[in-house]
Design a protein around this motif. Structure first.
Motif, PDB file in Angstrom:
ATOM      1  N   GLU A   1       0.832  -1.207   0.000  1.00 43.25           N
ATOM      2  CA  GLU A   1       0.000   0.000   0.000  1.00 43.25           C
ATOM      3  C   GLU A   1       0.862   1.251   0.000  1.00 43.25           C
ATOM      4  OE1 GLU A   1      -2.965  -0.218  -0.646  1.00 43.25           O
ATOM      5  OE2 GLU A   1      -3.851  -2.027   0.196  1.00 43.25           O
ATOM      6  N   CYS A   2       2.014   1.197   0.667  1.00 43.62           N
ATOM      7  CA  CYS A   2       2.931   2.347   0.666  1.00 43.62           C
ATOM      8  C   CYS A   2       3.468   2.599  -0.740  1.00 43.62           C
ATOM      9  CB  CYS A   2       4.074   2.083   1.640  1.00 43.62           C
ATOM     10  SG  CYS A   2       5.241   3.461   1.773  1.00 43.62           S
ATOM     11  N   ALA A   3       3.868   1.531  -1.428  1.00 41.94           N
ATOM     12  CA  ALA A   3       4.371   1.691  -2.796  1.00 41.94           C
ATOM     13  C   ALA A   3       3.278   2.233  -3.712  1.00 41.94           C
ATOM     14  CB  ALA A   3       4.887   0.346  -3.318  1.00 41.94           C
ATOM     15  N   ARG A   4       2.040   1.815  -3.518  1.00 41.37           N
ATOM     16  CA  ARG A   4       0.937   2.338  -4.334  1.00 41.37           C
ATOM     17  C   ARG A   4       0.712   3.819  -4.057  1.00 41.37           C
ATOM     18  NH1 ARG A   4      -4.198  -1.627  -4.478  1.00 41.37           N
ATOM     19  NH2 ARG A   4      -4.855  -0.071  -6.007  1.00 41.37           N
ATOM     20  N   ALA A   5       0.888   4.251  -2.806  1.00 37.28           N
ATOM     21  CA  ALA A   5       0.750   5.676  -2.499  1.00 37.28           C
ATOM     22  C   ALA A   5       1.788   6.478  -3.273  1.00 37.28           C
ATOM     23  CB  ALA A   5       0.897   5.911  -1.001  1.00 37.28           C
TER      24      ALA A   5
END
Length: 899
Positions: free
Chosen positions: A781-785
């Motif tokens: 989810e961090c990489a998607r942000a």
């Protein structure tokens, strides 16, 4: 051994392989009398330099748990001291050598695998199991488990199975079909036993009609009259060759006197072949040693250091020919001479068979035997004993109670259809209120096991209400079962609310609340008052589940605690490693597939897809070894996030079809969410929107709309300009994120808010999302942000800033193995003028999936025994795999694998 050249060559090749250090498994199949036992004897004689262990199934022992396995393993039990503690304890408990909780049947199988491997350490081992169709179910399951896990132990397992007996446990194992003799060999055998000349046409007809069955050729031709040999021979009217042979044996029996027949009957019912027991029982019936002479002369039996029948069909022929009263007398005599201290269960079984219903004393003793069988893990044996005890019970209420107990144990043993049959019988009898409630509970649990659809929730709810005033703790457990069944089935909010309200109003146990109690309280509040009010109690529940001293019953609910943790954005409880370790340490192999599935999901959220893939392979091994269907949702999430489109769509389609078949709403919700993740990663936003909207239509699993579907819907809708749909989903999302307040929750909320915002508001939200999610372990989810932030920056022509975010996202996705997201980030990065760096991900392409698992476990510091316990292999097989791994990776030791 006329002819049989092909069969002998097959068996001799098997022995050569075992001598060379390999393991072999073979099942000889054929009708009675075709020569399977003769081939087994030949195999044992040819096994020079090989240790031979033999066992045989006995029809009258099919209700004695682990009887066949103990027969095989008893001479090797000294080697049990080398087994890991959980396996040694399980084996000793199963054999009744030490007390303890009922062992997991797969742990017993793993212990037997280790025991055989240990027995073969100094020289190869051949295990010969004749009449495997008559093994007790516990032994058959354990040996079938071992058969599928043997690789490099220098152990051979060779079974003989009578056709057309059903031996589902051995399905898939290498088979050798033993057929009748070829015509020429059959004629030679026939000529050797015919005492009178026969016309060639008669000889040809005998060979044809016996289909070359050696025993049929010998027995059916013996005693043919000159007229029959002159006029012809026919099996007309006989249903099968084995039955016709039995009839011939019975004809020979009919020529014996009464005492000889009674002696043979006692021998037929005494499966251990002990001559001392035989003569002691015969003495009680006033049968002297002279009674043996006619039976010996007729060639039906041999009595020496061991009692042996000419063929197993002799035993069944004797039993079939005996009158019921004679059978009971023989069983009575055997019960009297069987040691009540060392052989309680066999004594109880004989006594029960000797009894004419009703016989309460025999029923009670058989009930005690059932308890002992249950404590050793012999559930099928315990159920059979209780069913027989019920048949011997005169009092209708006691009979119904024992039948209900038999139904419960039969369900635990994994035969739900038989459990339903017994349950129907029990329900027809006079049950009290508690027993009726227990019957409803059992019916609901069977429905939950067979089909997690809409049948189970109302059954469990009704049982819980009945139990309220009868057994408070069981009532609360049943309410939790009812809520769980409803959540899985996807029943309506109103139905779940009704169950929750009843659970809140139900009496409470005077004992301090345990983890399951707190979980029930929290779920009940959630379905009545809402998400936010339930959080304090649910957090206490999740904290209680982190207790290292969880019982096996509490361990059963731990996977549900993990689902709750995900819905509460609680990454601390999402640490599923402890669940997995507890399942292994406690030998709770029935819960292992769920523990592995939870662990896979946790690693997916943490962005460790390589480990998740290894765990998926381990889950597949566990499923193959145990026969327990793999829990697919962790594998589904792995496929969606990895982003290999064809592979992911195949997993999604299979999971969806299975969820539809079961009517499982929870499964369809996860399927829709996973498809939306995949489609967003690939840029198929219209399909992602459709899938996430479909998932939203499913009844909420935990009293709130599923955040995974909402997050994917917001991204897809904003890409397509469907602002109203995105805003509606965002309003639902914040109901959980703000109540939770974790960085995971608020980070995903900020990212979703940024998609709906513009200008400085959007940038501020993206920065907050990156900052919060960077403090978590939820790396995907961090990489998607960062990806979404970089895409937003590129569209505003801030290429340098965009490159920074996109390169970081690309590197993170690459490292995690999220291929579709990697490609999407790479396209965006190249559009800014940047270059996507290529980075390899550990794939283990040189190694098989199992070899890659072993390497990973070596790097974790596990010993060969510990690796074997995880992968259901013997330590010697692990050692063999390591040799192959060293060659492939060009290293010489375990130390070389650590680099």
């Amino acid at each position: 051994m006329l002819d049989r050249r092909a069969e002998r060559e097959t068996l001799e090749r098997l022995l050569d392989s075992v001598r060379a250090g390999k393991s072999q498994v073979l099942v000889l199949r054929g009708e009675a009398g075709v020569g399977k036992t003769v081939l087994l004897d030949h195999l044992a004689r040819q096994a020079a330099g090989i240790r031979v262990a033999r066992a045989g199934g006995v029809q009258s022992e099919m209700e004695l748990a682990f009887a066949g396995l103990h027969q095989l393993c008893a001479p090797m039990l000294d080697g049990a001291e080398a087994l890991p503690d959980p396996q040694r304890v399980a084996l000793r408990t199963a054999f009744g050598l030490s007390p303890g909780p009922a062992p997991d049947r797969f742990l017993v199988g793993l212990a037997v695998l280790g025991l055989l491997a240990e027995a073969a350490r100094d020289r190869p081992l051949l295990c010969v199991i004749d009449d495997a169709q008559w093994l007790d179910s516990a032994s058959a399951q354990a040996l079938a488990f071992v058969a599928r896990r043997l690789v490099a132990e220098s152990v051979a397992l060779v079974f003989a199975v009578r056709e057309p007996a059903a031996t589902a446990e051995l399905t898939g194992v290498a088979q050798l079909v033993v057929e009748g003799l070829p015509d020429a060999a059959a004629r030679d055998l026939l000529d050797s036993v015919l005492r009178l000349p026969a016309d060639d046409r008669v000889r040809d007809r005998i060979v044809a009609e016996t289909r070359g069955n050696p025993l049929a050729l010998v027995e059916l031709s013996r005693g043919l009259s000159p007229k029959e040999l002159a006029e012809g021979f026919s099996l007309a009217g006989a249903t099968t060759i084995p039955r016709r042979i039995e009839q011939r044996y019975q004809a020979r029996l009919a020529r014996l006197d009464a005492d000889a027949i009674r002696l043979l009957l006692i021998a037929a019912l005494e499966p251990q072949g002990d001559p001392v027991t035989l003569w002691r029982a015969a003495g009680l019936l006033d049968i002297g040693s002279e009674a043996a002479e006619p039976a010996l002369a007729a060639g039906l039996i041999e009595i020496g250091t061991h009692v042996r029948f000419h063929h197993p069909l002799v035993r069944s022929a004797i039993y079939q020919a005996a009158a019921p009263s004679e059978r009971r007398r023989a069983h009575w005599a055997l019960a009297q001479v069987t040691d009540p201290e060392t052989d309680q269960d066999r004594r109880a079984w004989h006594a029960a068979q000797a009894a004419e219903a009703p016989a309460e004393e025999a029923a009670e003793e058989l009930g005690r035997s059932a308890c002992r069988a249950q404590s050793r893990g012999g559930m099928a044996a315990a159920a059979a004993m209780l069913e027989r005890a019920a048949e011997l019970t005169a009092d209708p209420r006691t009979r119904a109670k024992r039948t209900l107990e038999a139904a419960h144990i039969t369900h635990v043993a994994g035969t739900p259809e038989e459990a339903l049959r017994l349950l129907s019988i029990a329900e027809a009898g006079p049950l009290d209120r508690l027993e009726k409630a227990q019957a409803d509970l059992l019916r609901g649990r069977i429905s939950m096991t067979v089909n997690r659809g809409r049948e189970a929730p109302p059954l469990l709810f009704a049982a819980a209400r009945q139990l309220e005033g009868l057994d408070v703790r069981l009532a609360r457990e049943t309410y939790l079962d009812a809520l769980l069944a409803g959540m899985f089935a996807g029943v309506t909010d109103a139905d779940l609310r009704e169950v929750a309200e009843a659970a809140r109003a139900a009496p409470r146990s005077p004992q301090p609340p345990g983890p399951a109690d707190l979980l029930l309280d929290g779920l009940a509040i959630r379905f009545t008052d809402g998400f936010a009010p339930s959080l304090p109690v649910l957090r206490r529940a999740l904290s209680a589940f982190r207790n290292p001293e969880l019982s096996l019953k509490e361990l059963h609910w731990l996977w549900l605690a993990h689902i709750m943790a995900g819905n509460m954005w609680d990454e601390q409880t999402l640490d599923t490693a402890r669940h997995l370790q507890l399942a292994r340490d406690k030998g709770a192999l029935n819960t292992l597939p769920l523990a592995l599935a939870s662990h896979i999901g946790a690693h997916v959220y943490a962005g460790d897809l390589v480990t998740a893939a290894h765990l998926r392979d381990e889950l597949a091994e566990v499923s193959r070894a145990t026969g327990i269907p793999a829990a697919t949702y962790g594998t589904l999430l792995l496929a969606a996030w990895r982003g290999r489109e064809d592979e992911a769509r195949d997993v999604i389609a299979r999971t969806e079809a299975e969820a539809v078949r079961r009517g499982e709403g929870f499964g369809l919700l996860i399927v829709g969410s996973a498809r939306a993740v995949l489609c967003n990663s690939l840029g198929y936003y219209a399909e992602a929107l459709t899938s996430s909207e479909a998932a939203r239509q499913r009844p909420p699993v935990m009293g709130v709309e599923p955040w995974l579907a909402l997050v994917e819907l917001i991204e897809a809708a904003t890409r397509l300009g469907e602002t109203a749909a995105a805003e509606d989903a965002f309003a639902k999302l914040v109901e959980t994120t703000r109540a939770s307040g974790t960085d995971w929750a608020l980070g995903v909320e900020a990212r979703s808010r940024a998609l709906l915002a513009s200008g400085e508001d959007a940038e501020s939200a993206y920065r907050e999302a990156v900052e919060r999610l960077s403090r978590t372990r939820i790396r995907g989810e961090c990489a998607r942000a960062r990806l979404l932030y970089g895409e937003w920056l590129r569209r505003r022509r801030r290429r340098a800033d965009a490159r920074e975010q996109l390169r970081t996202a690309h590197d993170m996705f690459t490292e995690m193995g999220m291929e579709a997201f990697t490609e999407r980030a790479g396209r965006e990065l190249r559009a800014t003028g940047g270059t996507a760096r290529k980075r390899s991900v550990e794939t283990g392409t040189e190694l098989t999936a199992q070899e890659a698992q072993i390497v990973r476990m070596v790097r974790e510091g596990l010993s060969n025994a510990e690796i074997g316990a995880r992968l259901f292999l013997s330590p010697r097989t692990v050692e063999w795999h390591l040799g192959r791994i060293y060659d492939k990776l060009n290293v010489t030791s375990r130390r070389g694998l650590q680099s």
